[in-house]
Design an enzyme around this catalytic site. Structure first.
Site, short mmCIF file in Angstrom:
data_model
loop_
_atom_site.label_atom_id
_atom_site.label_comp_id
_atom_site.label_asym_id
_atom_site.label_seq_id
_atom_site.Cartn_x
_atom_site.Cartn_y
_atom_site.Cartn_z
CG ASP A 83 -1.99 0.97 1.28
OD1 ASP A 83 -2.36 1.46 0.20
OD2 ASP A 83 -2.51 1.26 2.38
CG HIS A 84 -0.41 4.91 0.02
ND1 HIS A 84 -0.75 5.86 -0.91
CD2 HIS A 84 -1.55 4.59 0.68
CE1 HIS A 84 -2.04 6.11 -0.81
NE2 HIS A 84 -2.55 5.35 0.13
ZN LIG Z 1 -4.49 5.01 0.76
#
Ligand SMILES: [Zn+2]
Length: 341
Positions: A83-84
């Site tokens: 994520d990210h």
């Molecule tokens: Zn996010």
């Protein structure tokens, strides 16, 4: 089955017109909660770890817990997603470790705070796509900037200051070849998303519809999409917590998104609230307890309940057995053929 590519899960979700929740983890109990919910509801599963989670857990631990998950829940198609990712290097290190999907968030500079230029975003994302696709790994990109801050990542903006421009989204997908696209439509990371129930002024679903109209074959991703239900807030506050009143993204708006190209829905805050509420309740009611299992078990159960509910609401329930996993090698070949076609 081994960890599978997220692209396959999202392609299947598009065929079946449903969404797939992506739930963040930092530890064993959270992974167990997701896998149990997936088994109970017969759902495919996306488990995601942020940079913060990778450093908190020492990601080697997390990776091996996920291997255990695939051994113990062989009937569940399971994705391990970054994520990210803040830089090309971060994404490459996740790929090297065995993540089957990565997000290159080039909407911000590698500091994870400063909004970047479109050119930077395209270049960094394109580079990750080339590396990832050669190994059959999925890539999610982001165009526009989400509000708030999550694990130290985010510009701390309000959700409306960098909405996704539909025309730029089309160009971004064409230039990068991403499998999935995170868009900014007014949502924020964290618990404090909206100061009242969101309306069309604060949650821009019309923007999402416009992006889907222009990119009908791109899997869209809704970030910051916890619903922050009042009952979970109330449990925390009832047992000594001090949350300020707040509103998340209503389930019916997410379901409208799913009817319009949203295939991945990121949920973290709701699980954090459920876990913390359950632990506070034990501490409040049984102050004599000191066995960590006495509160971690109810915490895990509380998260499982939220995840199972979301899996049902997003429509992924019942779809775990619909398809056989495609190997990452076969996915790599598919990308290659597509590129040379
Ligand atoms: Zn996010």
């Amino acid at each position: 089955m081994p960890l599978v590519s997220m692209r396959q899960l999202l392609d299947e979700a598009a065929k079946g017109a449903y969404g797939v929740g992506a739930f963040n983890v930092n530890n064993m109990e959270q992974i167990q909660a997701i896998m149990e919910a997936a088994r109970e509801t017969k759902s495919p599963a996306i488990v995601q770890a942020s940079r913060g989670a990778r450093s908190y857990s020492q990601d080697r631990f997390l990776y091996h817990l996920m291997l255990a998950a695939t051994e113990l829940y062989p009937e569940i198609p399971t994705v391990l997603h970054l994520d990210h990712g803040n830089s090309v290097e971060t994404c490459k290190s996740a790929i090297a470790m065995g993540f089957t999907s990565v997000m290159m968030d080039g909407s911000l500079m590698p500091d994870g705070k400063t909004p970047s230029t479109f050119e930077y975003n395209v270049k960094a994302t394109r580079e990750v796509v080339e590396t990832a696709h050669s190994k059959g790994i999925t890539v999610e990109g982001e165009i526009g900037c989400l509000g708030g801050i999550e694990d130290g990542h985010g510009a701390g903006l309000d959700g409306l200051s960098h909405l996704t421009d539909p025309e730029q989204a089309v160009e971004f997908v064409r230039e990068t070849g991403v499998d999935a696209l995170a868009i900014a439509i007014g949502t924020s990371h964290g618990a404090y998303k909206f100061t009242s129930k969101p309306t069309g002024e604060t949650l821009k679903m019309d923007r999402l519809l416009e992006i889907h109209r222009r990119l009908p074959n791109t899997h869209l991703v809704m970030h910051g999409s916890s619903s922050v239900p009042k009952d979970l807030q109330d449990i925390i506050n009832q047992y000594g917590g001090k949350l300020k009143p707040t509103w998340g993204v209503p389930i019916e708006e997410i379901q409208l998104g799913i009817k319009n190209g949203v295939r991945k829905i990121n949920v973290d805050t709701d699980n954090r609230l459920a876990i913390t509420g359950a632990i506070r309740k034990v501490f409040w009611e049984k102050p004599e307890e000191f066995d960590p299992r006495s509160y971690l078990k109810p915490a895990r159960d509380a998260m499982k309940k939220v995840v199972a509910q979301r899996m049902t609401q997003f429509g992924q329930a019942g779809h775990a057995g619909d398809y056989a996993p495609i190997s990452l090698e076969a996915m790599a070949k598919r990308y290659q053929q597509h590129l040379t076609a």
